[in-house]
Motif scaffolding. Structure first.
Motif, PDB file in Angstrom:
ATOM      1  N   UNK A  17      80.244  28.048 -27.660  1.00 31.55           N
ATOM      2  CA  UNK A  17      79.504  26.876 -27.182  1.00 31.55           C
ATOM      3  C   UNK A  17      78.064  26.829 -27.663  1.00 31.55           C
ATOM      4  N   UNK A  18      77.643  25.638 -28.049  1.00 32.20           N
ATOM      5  CA  UNK A  18      76.251  25.412 -28.433  1.00 32.20           C
ATOM      6  C   UNK A  18      75.372  25.461 -27.180  1.00 32.20           C
ATOM      7  N   UNK A  19      74.077  25.288 -27.357  1.00 33.99           N
ATOM      8  CA  UNK A  19      73.124  25.369 -26.234  1.00 33.99           C
ATOM      9  C   UNK A  19      73.121  24.058 -25.459  1.00 33.99           C
ATOM     10  N   UNK A  42      65.985  20.278 -33.419  1.00 37.33           N
ATOM     11  CA  UNK A  42      66.439  18.925 -33.049  1.00 37.33           C
ATOM     12  C   UNK A  42      65.250  18.084 -32.598  1.00 37.33           C
ATOM     13  N   UNK A  43      64.385  18.672 -31.782  1.00 35.74           N
ATOM     14  CA  UNK A  43      63.223  17.946 -31.259  1.00 35.74           C
ATOM     15  C   UNK A  43      62.374  17.389 -32.394  1.00 35.74           C
ATOM     16  N   UNK A  57      71.956   9.825 -26.276  1.00 38.11           N
ATOM     17  CA  UNK A  57      73.300  10.227 -25.872  1.00 38.11           C
ATOM     18  C   UNK A  57      73.606  11.583 -26.493  1.00 38.11           C
ATOM     19  N   UNK A  58      74.105  12.512 -25.680  1.00 35.78           N
ATOM     20  CA  UNK A  58      74.524  13.805 -26.213  1.00 35.78           C
ATOM     21  C   UNK A  58      76.041  13.873 -26.240  1.00 35.78           C
ATOM     22  N   UNK A  59      76.584  14.214 -27.410  1.00 36.12           N
ATOM     23  CA  UNK A  59      78.034  14.345 -27.592  1.00 36.12           C
ATOM     24  C   UNK A  59      78.320  15.784 -28.007  1.00 36.12           C
ATOM     25  N   UNK A  60      79.223  16.438 -27.298  1.00 35.71           N
ATOM     26  CA  UNK A  60      79.582  17.808 -27.632  1.00 35.71           C
ATOM     27  C   UNK A  60      80.868  17.812 -28.447  1.00 35.71           C
ATOM     28  N   UNK A 101      71.143  18.889 -23.753  1.00 32.28           N
ATOM     29  CA  UNK A 101      71.213  17.836 -22.743  1.00 32.28           C
ATOM     30  C   UNK A 101      69.819  17.436 -22.278  1.00 32.28           C
ATOM     31  N   UNK A 102      68.965  18.424 -22.063  1.00 28.98           N
ATOM     32  CA  UNK A 102      67.606  18.140 -21.589  1.00 28.98           C
ATOM     33  C   UNK A 102      66.823  17.335 -22.628  1.00 28.98           C
TER      34      UNK A 102
END
Length: 359
Positions: A124-126, A104-105, A140-143, A131-132
């Protein structure tokens, strides 16, 4: 016992003649909040609508990029296009199927505005790592927790961890409303926007009736017809009391598979970390000689499936990517076995025995 109760509640709604969004929807939302200690729950007509609401409230629009995964239901990624934004596919972790934070980074650009993390199959994902990354880069992080109602991450229920969390209550999920979903929000402002925008951006709570038989209100934002109906909520209310039993049975089947399939040659089990608890919507494995395996299982009357094809194979998402090596590996070997609370121990034993006999 679920279906007679669902039928009774639906009949009650029909007799009330208020079959649209109303009291049963409110009750369903309240139950979800209380069971999982979620600050705000906004019930909608499907999980994809909940994702669209989250993206819209977060301000995602034309020209923006959203980092996401191609290994999921297309319902995760269509809402990005609906906001006229661009999905950017990150690679996955081969042992889990979930999005890889390290990759992702590498995908972040000046156009990136959000990250969507999918809990594939209820695992569940990491969340902490994603989030960090989002916080460091002002994203924005959406789960997308469509599959993971009742799952936990570091001893906290999914739905209580991220600014936006999405659940699905589709026909095949642990708890169903026939069709439905929910957007969970941590702060009141997001929740109030979601409540308005799911119903054509009309503030139903504060509008006032006037002398003409209408209401005095203004509309200041784009709204949608995403509300859940009382009929759907009634079905959900009948299922919610059984969730603990459903999750428990799925966990039992999971453990039977894990204990019995570990030594089988040609099978690689997925990774399950001790800091999270899956909702076990799927039980997926990696198999050598998958085509032969699938033929053998179907010959024995056992349904198996890849469940989700990689989204980047579809033209609407830009065509097949060549920079997702772990997904390339994953798509060649993954297969999901039956896992459902109505499976008997005899059913599971037959499945395990069939696999042990080889393919």
């Amino acid at each position: 016992n679920v279906y007679p109760e669902a039928s009774r509640l639906v009949q009650q709604v029909l007799r009330s003649r208020w079959i649209g969004q109303g009291g049963q929807v409110n009750e369903f939302e309240t139950h979800l909040k209380n069971i999982f200690n979620i600050p705000h729950v906004v019930a909608v007509n499907c999980g994809s609508s909940a994702l669209r609401l989250a993206l819209a409230i977060a301000g995602i629009g034309p020209g923006d990029e959203v980092i996401t995964t191609a290994q999921c239901c297309t319902a995760t990624n269509h809402p990005i296009l609906e906001q006229f934004a661009q999905p950017v596919f990150a690679d996955i972790q081969y042992p889990t199927g979930n999005i890889d934070p390290a990759d992702v980074v590498k995908r972040i650009t000046p156009k990136t505005k959000a990250i969507i993390g999918v809990d594939l199959g209820g695992y569940p994902c990491d969340v902490e790592e994603l989030q960090a990354i989002a916080q460091k880069n002002n994203l924005v992080f959406i789960q997308d927790a469509s599959d993971s109602l009742g799952a936990k991450y570091k001893n906290k229920f999914i739905g209580t961890l991220t600014r936006f969390t999405v659940f699905s209550f589709g026909a095949v999920l642990q708890v169903t409303t026939a069709e439905g979903g929910a957007l969970c929000c941590l702060n009141d402002d997001d929740a109030q926007k979601a409540l308005r925008r799911r119903w054509y951006a009309i503030d139903r709570k504060h509008r006032k009736p006037d002398n003409k038989g209408y209401y005095d209100f203004d509309i200041t934002e784009v709204g949608y017809g995403y509300h859940l109906s009382n009929i759907s909520a009634a079905i959900g209310l009948a299922h919610l009391p059984h969730l603990s039993q459903i999750l428990s049975r799925r966990a039992q089947i999971f453990n039977l598979y894990m204990d019995n399939l570990k030594p089988v040659a040609g099978i690689q089990l997925f990774e399950y970390r001790s800091d999270r608890v899956s909702a076990h919507q799927l039980f997926t494995i990696h198999v050598k000689g998958r085509d032969a395996f699938c033929r053998m299982m179907r010959d024995k009357g056992i349904e198996v499936s890849i469940v989700h094809a990689r989204n980047d194979q579809y033209a609407i998402f830009g065509g097949r990517r060549k920079d997702l090596p772990e997904l390339d590996r994953y798509e060649k070997t993954n297969i999901s076995l039956p896992i459902h609370n109505k499976l008997t121990d005899e059913d599971v034993s037959y499945i395990i025995k069939s696999i042990k006999n080889g393919w």
